[in-house]
Write a protein that holds these residues in place. Structure first.
Motif, PDB file in Angstrom:
ATOM      1  N   ILE A  87      -1.992  -7.009   4.241  1.00 46.50           N
ATOM      2  CA  ILE A  87      -1.643  -7.966   5.305  1.00 46.50           C
ATOM      3  C   ILE A  87      -2.750  -8.994   5.466  1.00 46.50           C
ATOM      4  CG2 ILE A  87      -0.179  -6.390   6.610  1.00 46.50           C
ATOM      5  CD1 ILE A  87      -2.500  -5.771   8.412  1.00 46.50           C
ATOM      6  N   SER A 111      -0.633 -11.618   0.634  1.00 55.65           N
ATOM      7  CA  SER A 111       0.069 -10.526   1.297  1.00 55.65           C
ATOM      8  C   SER A 111       1.565 -10.635   1.065  1.00 55.65           C
ATOM      9  CB  SER A 111      -0.226 -10.559   2.797  1.00 55.65           C
ATOM     10  OG  SER A 111       0.628  -9.700   3.493  1.00 55.65           O
ATOM     11  N   ALA A 138       2.772  -5.567   8.477  1.00 55.62           N
ATOM     12  CA  ALA A 138       3.340  -4.747   7.410  1.00 55.62           C
ATOM     13  C   ALA A 138       4.336  -3.769   8.007  1.00 55.62           C
ATOM     14  CB  ALA A 138       2.231  -3.987   6.681  1.00 55.62           C
TER      15      ALA A 138
END
Length: 1024
Positions: free
Chosen positions: A394, A399, A405
């Motif tokens: 993240i 990401s 997440a």
């Protein structure tokens, strides 16, 4: 340096406040008064397990690292073994006295002595078992009747700094000013990981760093003082975190008020370089406690900072004490969000890195730069539990989940139990550890309970497209919106786990039913009014829209949705929300007043008097509707009133409708809502436009809370807007015209100039029988409230103003035999906006007998044949005189003009009086040979000679003050004779001069050249 017993005794004598500490130093009984807490009590012994802090209640501390020796002087000492050998702590300067813990410097004593009160709480939690857990302890330092300090010490393993969150309160009335500030000091005698010598450093920026570092090979002078060394050393420093909260007593809002990194003893001894806590000001600064000295010469160093405050108040600020790296972790805490307990359905976990210390993390405060990687696990490990994906990433552009997440936890029947959620393998350790949020609420721990419960235990019905909320609250609902009768609709069914999370792998068959909540004792016992079968497959992700429309012909105030499984475990569930089904509109609006589709008929019946009560009825034709409609009186329309020459109606939009529906509709038919006290204040017709009859309470008072929950729009729309219909409903098209309305009555208005007598002199009058006196007055068509009905005009105005009999004139006070008749010309006047100004002429015949002057009242009661006739109203009072014209004989010389008495008389007080008010009766001029003058007999010898001058009248041609001014001009010498006069006069001025009852013209004899029998002189003249 260490205190000897002698030195201690000397200090005890000098400072009674230190006596307790001196006794402890002398007898080694520090445990009798010392209270020391530990952070990371089992750590500090390797390069990866962080720092091991000791902090005593007076704010002294020791820090140990991997070599298991102290980082602050004396390296072998701890607060539990010897307070007096550690030269550091927090001090407070208040009202020219310094308060704080004792020290080993022989020449230094806090001038105010020890704090009046001081304590520290135990570290919580006691000792972290995993990295990223934050410990806290609260240190309280107080001065009697003076400043109070609360320090929350925070440490997160394995970081290399300790955070102090300080709250300083200066009580109101305490002596504090710019020249006498309250100062907060924190000083340390540094040790630099085994070396007592170091160099100073001051790194400016948004977060100032003031500290010392080890020698880097003992160069003199030091290699750098304005930036941090890149490698090869340990830095011991103070680092700004948040400035003092704004207030009138803050001197340095954005930085330390002052600071020093210099010789260790300079903080306890006055003089150059002016870093001492005992001095008020320095030679180089009138406001700072310390001189901002940063040593560039290698020496035995110490560091110190100060915050100055100049007014009472409460101030909050924070800073870090750093040993090692000066870099701050990129985020405050790791946050795991879940619902607290799960069953055997997949459980969604949300993981984010928060930049704020607030829990839950405020929106917008998630880490969105760099990349943080790691994984989530259960402690202790749970059999068969899986996390998908197994790791998360993240924060940065690389990401796959953005700033949050999403991880699916799948439990098994064998994993039932209670666990802790923990992060593992974090690429960056958080500043304040791991925090958990359960159903939006911050938790003190990260416990998670797994139950061996089937995946689906509940269902929810909700609008398609709406976000599912769990749990349901007043602000987070799963709504079902208002629906319309005879209009198809659909919604979603959501399969739920025990904790309310969506069972996104559910597959099975259900029946969806609607039931009347107001008629059902309970959800499970309710009788379904309609139903539909629905099949879930795993690809539906636990949420599915009805396959076809539901259509309800009736209205319902409060419907609920029930879902029952027809395959697998038996589950019956009811929706958290209810909804209303309302009629689409009022289909028919009728009245006991005729509904005329044309709206312009002037003869339709029945008729209603303007302002009187009439009834309206509103029907929906929808069973279940039992509401009470309302009227929007501004939504009415009037038919066009035919125009007339003077402009037609006075103004557009004339008319006001009032009244209320008072009888609710019959729920068995949805019809019959009515009101019997409606009033329309105009004449003619009106019709109700669309939206004029509406209902805004059927939904609002239904109990479904659709109105208060904004599950419908605040209008009567039958068109979806954001998936919602209107909370209200109304007639959707205009009604027929209602009427016919006629005036309630006519009102007559007069003024001082209403009456014009036939002879309008100073004392105006009219002769009996004369045509005649006239009146001017106004007639207003009014409603029952006495207000003008402006639509009574043109063809709607049936009162013909030119017909004398329509006014029903009468007289009051007339003598016997006197009667009223119409004068000439006929009455006149035109209706305009419900009002007409009338001019009418009248005459009152002569009474049966000669009568005195009489005041007679003229009354009127106009009618158009429909409007009820009102009581007669007085128009005016006319002065009527019984009159005659009187002619008298005359004699005179032919040499002189001969006046002939010709006067107007009227009867009053039973006598004849000259009518001196008569200035209006025409004088009929006698003309020879035209029948006005009769010669009796007319021969060659008795008529006037050819040289005569005919009779003449006054210049006005009318009587003057009752005198006709009749005379004959002189005929001249030798012209003598006579004649009989018979002058034609109006019938109302004739009189029975010869007796009897028949009125005739007045007569008289006129003679020239003779004398009266009583006077023998014909002509006389005096000569002077």
């Amino acid at each position: 340096m260490r205190l000897t017993k002698a030195i201690c005794l000397q200090r005890c004598v000098a400072l009674p406040f230190s006596l307790l500490f001196c006794v402890a130093a002398l007898f080694g009984s520090h445990t009798a008064w010392a209270q020391t807490i530990e952070f990371n009590s089992t750590g500090g012994t390797t390069t990866t397990n962080g720092l091991h802090f000791y902090i005593d209640r007076s704010s002294k501390m020791q820090v140990r690292r991997a070599n298991n020796t102290g980082q602050v002087y004396n390296p072998n000492s701890t607060p539990t073994s010897s307070l007096t050998s550690l030269d550091n702590g927090v001090f407070i300067r208040a009202n020219n006295l310094l308060y704080g813990p004792t020290h080993t410097v022989t020449t230094f004593n806090p001038t105010g002595g020890m704090y009046s009160s001081y304590s520290i709480t135990a570290a919580s939690p006691a000792n972290p078992s995993t990295p990223g857990v934050q410990q806290t302890a609260t240190n309280s330092l107080g001065i009697t009747n003076g400043p109070q300090v609360s320090i929350i010490w925070k440490y997160t393993t394995p970081l290399d700094f300790l955070t102090a969150e300080v709250t300083l309160t200066i009580p109101a009335g305490f002596a504090v000013s710019a020249s006498n500030p309250v100062r907060y000091y924190h000083v340390f005698d540094t040790y630099l990981g085994g070396s007592d010598s170091g160099c100073g450093v001051n790194v400016a920026g948004s977060k100032r760093i003031v500290g010392t570092y080890s020698s880097l090979g003992n160069p003199t002078p030091c290699p750098v003082s304005t930036s941090l060394p890149t490698a090869g050393t340990i830095v011991e420093s103070f680092r700004e975190r948040t400035p003092p909260s704004a207030g009138p007593g803050v001197i340095a809002v954005n930085s330390f008020s002052s600071y020093c990194a210099a010789g260790w003893s300079t903080f306890f001894v006055n003089g150059s370089p002016y870093c001492s806590m005992l001095q008020l000001t320095t030679p180089t600064s009138s406001t700072g406690a310390m001189s901002q000295t940063i040593t560039t010469t290698l020496q035995d160093t110490g560091i110190g900072i100060a915050y100055d405050f100049t007014a009472p108040g409460t101030y909050v600020f924070s800073y870090d004490f750093v040993i090692g790296s000066t870099a701050v972790p990129p985020y405050d805490h790791l946050e795991i969000r879940h619902d607290g307990s799960i069953n055997l359905c997949p459980e969604n976990l949300q993981v984010l890195a928060c930049l704020s210390s607030t829990v839950p993390c405020p929106a917008g405060s998630e880490l969105n730069s760099g990349t943080l990687t790691g994984a989530i696990a259960l402690s202790p490990a749970a059999s068969g539990v899986t996390f998908t994906p197994s790791t998360f990433s993240i924060g940065g552009s690389s990401s796959t989940s953005g700033s949050t997440a999403n991880i699916i936890l799948q439990a098994t029947a064998a994993s039932a139990g209670t666990y802790n959620l923990i992060p593992t393998g974090l690429s960056d350790t958080p500043l304040n550890g791991t925090r958990c949020v359960v159903n939006g609420v911050a938790q003190s721990n990260c416990q998670l309970t797994i139950t061996n419960t089937p995946c689906v235990s509940n269902f929810e019905c909700m609008e398609t497209g709406a976000s599912y909320n769990n749990p349901v609250t007043a602000t987070n609902r799963n709504p079902l919106y208002t629906k319309l009768a005879n209009r198809g609709f659909r919604f979603d069914v959501v399969a739920l786990q025990t904790g309310g999370a969506i069972a996104n792998t559910y597959a099975g068959n259900v029946v969806v039913e609607l039931f009347d909540s107001n008629a059902a004792p309970s959800c499970s016992a309710a009788t379904a009014i309609t139903s539909q079968n629905l099949s879930f497959v795993a690809a539906d992700n636990g949420r599915k829209t009805l396959g076809s429309d539901l259509l309800l012909a009736d209205a319902y105030k409060k419907l609920g949705c029930r879902v029952r499984t027809t395959s697998g475990p038996a589950v019956t569930a009811c929706s958290s929300d209810q909804f209303t089904v309302r009629p689409q509109s009022f289909s028919t609006i009728s009245s006991n007043a005729n509904a005329d589709s044309i709206g312009a008929s002037v003869s339709a019946t029945p008729i209603v008097l303007a302002g009187n009560d009439f009834s309206l009825f509103a029907d929906t034709g929808v069973k279940g509707y039992d509401g009470l409609p309302k009227l929007a009186p501004n939504l009415i329309d009037w038919p066009n009133v035919p125009s007339v020459t003077n402009g037609g109606r006075a103004a557009p939009g004339v008319g006001s409708l009032t009244g209320n529906f008072s009888v609710a509709a019959n729920p068995t038919t949805g019809n019959g809502a009515s009101g019997a006290s409606f009033k329309y204040d105009e004449t003619g017709y009106f019709r109700l436009l669309a939206q004029a009859v509406y209902d805004d309470t059927f939904v609002a008072n239904s109990g479904s809370a659709d109105s208060t929950n904004n599950d419908c729009t605040n209008d009567s729309s039958n068109t979806l807007v954001g998936g919602k219909y209107g909370c209200k409903f109304a007639n959707i098209s205009s009604s027929n015209h209602f009427g016919r309305f006629i005036p309630h009555h006519f009102k007559i208005t007069t003024s001082a100039s209403t009456l014009t007598e036939a002879c309008p002199s100073a004392t105006g009058f009219t002769y009996f029988g004369q045509d005649g006196f006239s009146t001017n007055f106004s007639i207003t068509a009014e409603n029952s409230s006495g207000n003008k009905t402006q639509n009574y005009t043109s063809t709607f105005a049936k009162l013909n103003t030119t017909v004398y009999s329509n006014y029903q004139f009468t007289i009051v006070g007339a003598p016997a035999g006197a009667s009223l008749t119409a004068g000439t010309p006929a009455p006149s006047g035109s209706w305009l906006a419900g009002m007409v100004n009338v001019t009418a002429k009248h005459q009152i015949s002569r009474p049966s007998a000669i009568s005195n002057e009489t005041l007679i009242a003229l009354m009127a009661a106009p009618t158009d044949g429909e409007v009820p006739a009102a009581s007669a109203t007085s128009i005016a009072s006319t002065r009527q005189r019984y009159g005659r014209l009187k002619l008298q004989s005359a004699y005179g010389s032919e040499m002189l003009d001969l006046p002939v008495p010709f006067i107007a008389e009227y009867r009053n007080s039973n006598i004849w009086l000259k009518n001196v008010d008569d200035n209006c009766t025409p004088v009929v001029a006698p003309v020879d040979g035209l029948g006005a003058i009769f010669y009796s007999p007319e021969t060659a010898t008795n008529h006037l000679s050819a040289g005569e001058t005919n009779a003449s009248v006054s210049a006005t041609g009318k009587f003057l003050n009752g005198d006709g001014k009749l005379k004959f001009s002189k005929p001249g010498s030798g012209n003598s004779g006579y004649l009989d006069l018979d002058i034609n006069v109006p019938d109302w001025l004739k009189f029975p001069w010869r007796g009897g009852v028949t009125p005739i013209n007045p007569t008289a004899k006129v003679q020239f050249g003779t004398y009266k029998k009583s006077n023998q002189i014909i002509y006389t003249r005096e000569i002077h």
